[in-house]
Design an enzyme around this catalytic site. Structure first.
Site, mmCIF file in Angstrom:
data_model
loop_
_atom_site.group_PDB
_atom_site.id
_atom_site.type_symbol
_atom_site.label_atom_id
_atom_site.label_comp_id
_atom_site.label_asym_id
_atom_site.label_seq_id
_atom_site.Cartn_x
_atom_site.Cartn_y
_atom_site.Cartn_z
ATOM 1 N N GLU A 124 0.823 -1.219 0.000
ATOM 2 C CA GLU A 124 0.000 0.000 0.000
ATOM 3 C C GLU A 124 0.854 1.265 0.000
ATOM 4 O O GLU A 124 0.606 2.203 0.756
ATOM 5 C CB GLU A 124 -0.961 -0.012 1.190
ATOM 6 C CG GLU A 124 -1.973 -1.154 1.102
ATOM 7 C CD GLU A 124 -2.964 -1.210 2.263
ATOM 8 O OE1 GLU A 124 -2.607 -0.752 3.352
ATOM 9 O OE2 GLU A 124 -4.070 -1.720 2.065
ATOM 10 N N LYS A 134 -1.792 -11.404 9.185
ATOM 11 C CA LYS A 134 -3.182 -11.139 9.569
ATOM 12 C C LYS A 134 -3.957 -12.446 9.620
ATOM 13 O O LYS A 134 -3.638 -13.397 8.905
ATOM 14 C CB LYS A 134 -3.835 -10.187 8.553
ATOM 15 C CG LYS A 134 -3.330 -8.759 8.651
ATOM 16 C CD LYS A 134 -4.152 -7.813 7.773
ATOM 17 C CE LYS A 134 -3.558 -6.402 7.839
ATOM 18 N NZ LYS A 134 -4.380 -5.393 7.138
ATOM 19 N N ASP A 192 -8.369 -8.930 4.650
ATOM 20 C CA ASP A 192 -8.134 -7.800 5.551
ATOM 21 C C ASP A 192 -9.198 -7.666 6.635
ATOM 22 O O ASP A 192 -10.044 -6.789 6.544
ATOM 23 C CB ASP A 192 -8.058 -6.502 4.728
ATOM 24 C CG ASP A 192 -7.480 -5.345 5.524
ATOM 25 O OD1 ASP A 192 -6.956 -5.595 6.620
ATOM 26 O OD2 ASP A 192 -7.561 -4.206 5.047
ATOM 27 N N GLU A 231 -1.745 -11.542 13.677
ATOM 28 C CA GLU A 231 -2.284 -10.183 13.838
ATOM 29 C C GLU A 231 -3.805 -10.188 13.766
ATOM 30 O O GLU A 231 -4.394 -10.584 12.767
ATOM 31 C CB GLU A 231 -1.698 -9.263 12.742
ATOM 32 C CG GLU A 231 -2.165 -7.816 12.838
ATOM 33 C CD GLU A 231 -1.496 -6.884 11.806
ATOM 34 O OE1 GLU A 231 -0.279 -7.047 11.562
ATOM 35 O OE2 GLU A 231 -2.198 -6.027 11.256
ATOM 36 N N GLU A 237 -12.762 -1.847 12.239
ATOM 37 C CA GLU A 237 -12.754 -1.211 10.919
ATOM 38 C C GLU A 237 -13.861 -1.729 10.008
ATOM 39 O O GLU A 237 -14.529 -0.960 9.331
ATOM 40 C CB GLU A 237 -11.375 -1.452 10.269
ATOM 41 C CG GLU A 237 -11.256 -0.897 8.853
ATOM 42 C CD GLU A 237 -9.867 -1.123 8.248
ATOM 43 O OE1 GLU A 237 -8.984 -1.679 8.947
ATOM 44 O OE2 GLU A 237 -9.671 -0.752 7.082
#
Lengths: 702, 702
Positions: free
Chosen positions: B298, B366, B371, B393, B399
């Site tokens: 990103e 993750k 995500d 993670e 979010e």
């Protein structure tokens, strides 16, 4: 019995712990400590009767219940056989004659006899007035005053007592040093944070009756239907506390959210758009206060973009809200890049417009001609617009006065401005009388203060920031109160009534404003801080595209001397004041470098030269802060440890930064004066270059 | 006597009021309510002796003092004649043999007899272990458990139990919904907010032992000398609580703050720069934990910019911190715009690097391949890097799960991942065993959770967000705890031990994760939320420049059907899992649309078609939230009014938004399925176009 005592001891500990939460500000309602006083209060207040059932009267009941139970350490019954009687005038036929003294917000607290019983009455013409009276009565007890023989009439001098929030819709607060905005726009209107109620309550307790919710650098989105629902939800929370909401209006909103191709205030579509918008707002919020506008200033859109005047713009908005009793507050904070002296511009643009505004327009004038400096001469506009009601704008958030970490009690600054005499109608034409409407018989009057609060636990970040919020409320209500009286009230409510605490903290507070003037901008220096964030000293600043954004523009130091010549040999800004005022400003060395360029060697009244006096004043500022530190150290053990340590750390920062200001400024000015520091002067611990190289990319509030 | 009682009553009120401050989280220490239990606790704990004088042992004393005084409503003396004995193993020679069970962080709580007296011992090999034991002991009392006959050994399964803060230097928190960052970088290191201590204390109470202070989208300025002083100040506050600090390192820091022209990890100057920086950091913070790095993801810089691998980059940093015992956590969250399926990329880039990292490197993965969606299959990397210690993670900040306003208890999500079997070493190769190091005998092990806390008064915004902070700590310590056990602990500590409260709130919490999956992304849908802010539904989203940023990329709905074919006929991402896992994912309808494109009419196990099942699940999600609302309503009067109203308002928002998700998604997918809603379906209150036109320019966290 033994268990009960240990339980008591434990609970005292718990109580003590909870009393450290600075969230509760000055409404702590901790038990009265003096046993004799406590006994006398208990004798006076055996039961309470509150007449009335409006939401405001429910607030009155709740506040009296919490307040008296806390202060008197005993539950006070609410019943008819009361010794404290609370309600509007119609509840007390015997007091009918006193109605005319009280106006719509004033109150009467009276010790009297009713039905053969000695009682205390709190009354007013309105529920709101009663609420103000109740907070005043509780304050008497909090500050350990006698309540045995009261006959208090208190009526606010100023009608509009507002906080201006420079809060953006993303919750960022411009010039905010206490966290982010209280207003969580994203979760409004469905989630009502308990902070909203507490905010209204604390404001009402000091007489604040309005809030401009959003930044003057405004975003038109606040005027869209979805956001107006959010605004209405806040207005509903605030209403029982007598707080009206106002909005900053972006002048170009008809284009940005209205689909129009112009925002010309004389264009019919534009006028209709604002009329429709006002109608929409008042349908949601019948008591909406009105609009605040920053126009044609620092990039904000405004009527001048269409060849119109500020009056054209303000009047167009005023016409839109007039049918509903709304007002427009139009800011005079303007400075054209082409003007010869930024000092002069607000006057030059606005004075000719005096008399050209609608009746429901107020022109909102910052206290000084530049921008909330530690000390400014009062704005010349304050003596120059007799036909226009002026709203005085102060800044609570300490953008130029140490931001979030300096203890600076602002009431002395406010008083200095309010007490200044404009001589507009001859002697005793004070700013206070201009602003409260009495000098020119205006129906509208107001003081607005840029808020210093955010979502930090204790609202203001620095505990002593709470005192400034308190002070502006009290002073807006009654500008005859002294800085000292207000400080003492606040200290007693916040820290307790111990004489040593009160006298020590008061001494610190009362010295603090002159201290910050001295360690930042003595002798009339101004606007010599860091660029953008405005944090720390940068008198060398000279790289911004506009001359009047740069510190060198303001201090004009050179090898001959220092200061801005605003006399007839310079920009002649002085001419904007009456002759009596000009004389004062030229005589008073506090304003020396605001108005004159003086040589380094010129002798001042002290016998010191300008250079020596500059050194003296900067050192005096630092010394005062160090004295504040010593005073505070002596209070260890008298204040809960958490607050003691917090303020100690903050005073250490203040002392460090005061020294930084002194050293950086004197080293810089020395490059022009070419004179040595007086012998007793503490040597700078860094070189000028080192100070110049400091950078603070993430300083807050910018 | 009467006065004492009224004083008591008053103080109970005050106590009650203060207990409503949600700032105190799960460490409320309110008095034990059951009289018999209280009496038994008081009999067991008559006096306390704590051996040791380190800062950690001072914390132990303070916590035991506050905790026991509060819970037992009586001051407990600290003296030698104690029935509760606290200290490290050397203080208890009789327990020397038990040392080997306890490791460096574990503890023993033992009811035993010493010197002829019945005592409770809390001991460990380290002061930190003792502190964990003390918090555990207090928890037993808070949750109304017997302490008469204890023999508890508790040792953490995972070594590094961290919170990752996505906090920027200007205090903005990326994906933060609870105010701004706790870290006031501007006033550090001189001002130490009491929040810093409380943060450490709450973390220690649930076993969290590290914090990455700054955003993974990192700013090199945190590594400059001025900021390292600030970091060191925080480290000093945290140290007594056993919390180490870590920093996100920006890979290009040698260029941005080091004056180099490259950040190539094989360049000698670059390597030396990082070695010097590590030396500088460890001189200030001897127990600095190490670096977290987001590289080549990103837009973040990384070793691939120089033709190097992630291993080259990680190893270079690992070499720099190795001499001081530091580690590097290198994130595997990468997705190249050119990859055929974003799902596959972390595996494709990192699996080949297994075995190529230094011993002090952990690869941070993750929980899922995309995500932090409401439900994801576990990341295939978790079964594919046996030679590398993996850091798992999770994301506490919601979010993608309702952000600041939805009650979603995340322990069931965490457990679903931890219990998943990778089959990497045959059956029972669970993610939990991979992560705790036992499967592949790794010395390093860790779980990192992206924090959900900020400067709001109650830390997490939503009161129930506190439960997720609590749960990740407890689960990282002991992954054998069930979601239900953890929920029950938290409820008892936060709301009290009333059986109705505990059972009702637990029911709400345990239903909440499946609810959010159903009303947002049932049957394996994923990544169909609004762009940027990730707030609300937008399955129609298709206007971003990268295909894999758009919702349509993920759901692939068309007139034939819906879902992402990741089998051999599609991208074959499934091949990244072991055959046993592939089979499970293909069979389990929870993951249906993660792996297959299925026709609208295909029958599922329920007997319903895909379209019908989608409607069913979305409605089930909404219904669950409404049931949560009903449950909560029944608790009125059992919870303080403030919390009751807050959660009521938040549940109303959640119900409204669940309905919005359902309506918007089903209306949109209906444009492909071209099938009617089942008859019992609640009609959408808006058209699809209306949903599409909603816009939220100031949604938080973006």
């Amino acid at each position: 019995m033994k268990k009960i005592w240990s339980l008591l001891i434990l609970m005292l500990c718990v109580f003590h712990a909870s009393s450290q939460d600075q969230y509760t500000l000055w409404l702590r309602y901790t038990p009265v400590k003096d046993p004799a006083l406590l006994a006398s209060y208990r004798r006076s207040i055996t039961a309470v009767a509150v007449t009335g059932s409006s939401p405001t009267m429910e607030v009155v009941r709740k506040e009296l219940g919490n307040g008296l139970n806390g202060l008197l350490e005993t539950p006070i019954p609410f019943n008819g056989n009361a010794s404290l009687m609370v309600g509007t005038i119609p509840s007390f036929p015997a007091l009918r004659d006193r109605s005319k003294e009280l106006g719509t917000e004033g109150f009467l607290i009276l010790s009297t006899v009713m039905n053969g019983r000695k009682v205390t009455v709190i009354t007013a013409n309105t529920d709101k007035g009663v609420l103000y009276g109740v907070f005043h009565f509780l304050r008497l007890i909090q500050t350990a005053q006698s309540i045995g023989d009261l006959n208090i009439v208190s009526v606010p001098r100023v009608k509009l007592r507002l906080l201006d929030h420079w809060d953006n819709l993303n919750r960022y607060v411009e010039r905010g040093y206490a966290g982010i905005s209280l207003w969580n726009w994203h979760t409004l209107p469905d989630y009502l944070d308990s902070r909203y109620t507490d905010y209204a309550r604390y404001n009402a307790s000091v007489g604040i009756n309005g809030a401009v919710l959003n930044n003057v650098n405004a975003n038109a989105v606040i005027l869209t239907p979805a956001y107006l629902q959010k605004v209405a939800a806040l207005a509903n929370v605030f209403r029982p506390y007598g707080i009206k909401v106002y909005l900053s209006a972006r002048f170009s909103a008809p284009m940005e959210i209205g689909g129009l191709h112009t925002a010309d205030p004389l264009n019919d579509s534009v006028r209709q758009w604002w009329q429709g918008k006002a109608k929409e707002i008042y349908a949601l919020i019948p008591d909406f206060g009105g609009f605040l506008v920053k126009a044609n200033s620092e990039g904000q859109p405004g009527p001048q973009s269409y060849g119109r005047t500020h009056a054209d713009g303000a009047n167009m908005l005023a016409d839109a809200v007039a049918p509903y009793g709304g007002i427009v507050m139009w800011r005079a904070f303007v400075y054209d890049p082409k003007a010869s002296d930024r000092f002069k511009q607000a006057y030059d643009e606005f004075q000719p417009l005096d008399g050209k505004f609608r009746e429901n327009v107020m022109v909102q004038v910052k206290n000084g001609p530049i921008d909330f400096q530690p000390r400014e001469p009062f704005s010349p506009l304050l003596g120059a617009m007799p036909h226009t009601p002026l709203m005085l704008e102060f800044q609570l958030t300490q953008e130029y006065l140490g931001q979030g970490t300096h203890l600076v009690y602002l009431a002395p600054l406010f008083k200095e401005v309010l007490n200044a005499d404009t001589y507009a109608q001859g002697k005793n034409s004070t700013v206070a009388r201009t602003i409260d409407g009495s000098l020119n018989n205006h129906a509208l009057s107001g003081i607005a203060a840029v808020a210093n609060i955010g979502n930090e636990r204790n609202w203001t970040g620095h505990t002593f920031g709470q005192a400034n919020w308190y002070a502006i409320g009290r002073l807006s209500w009654d500008n005859s109160l002294s800085s000292e009286q207000i400080a003492e009230e606040w200290i007693r409510q916040t820290f307790g009534n111990s004489p040593l605490l009160v006298s020590s903290i008061k001494r610190m507070m009362l010295a603090s404003h002159e201290a910050v003037v001295n360690y930042m901008t003595p002798l009339g220096l101004h606007h010599i801080m860091g660029n953008g964030h405005h944090y720390g000293p940068a008198p060398w600043g000279n790289d911004l595209p506009r001359a009047d954004w740069n510190p060198v523009y303001y201090h004009r130091a050179d090898t001959n001397g220092i200061g801005f010549d605003r006399t007839v040999t310079g920009t002649n800004a002085l001419l904007q004041y009456r002759p009596e005022v000009r004389k004062q400003f030229l005589e008073d060395e506090k304003y020396l470098l605001w108005f004159r360029h003086v040589s380094w060697g010129q002798r001042l009244r002290s016998g010191r030269t300008v250079w020596e006096e500059l050194c003296y004043k900067y050192n005096e500022g630092v010394d005062t802060v160090r004295a504040m530190q010593s005073t505070w150290e002596q209070l260890k053990g008298l204040i809960d440890e958490e607050r003691f340590q917090q303020v100690r750390m903050l005073l250490a920062i203040q002392a460090k930064e005061a020294t930084w200001w002194r050293n950086a400024c004197l080293l810089y000015f020395q490059t022009y004066s070419r004179l040595p520091f007086p012998a007793n002067y503490e040597k700078p611990d860094h070189s000028l270059d080192e100070y110049k190289q400091l950078s603070f990319p993430y300083a807050p509030g910018n």
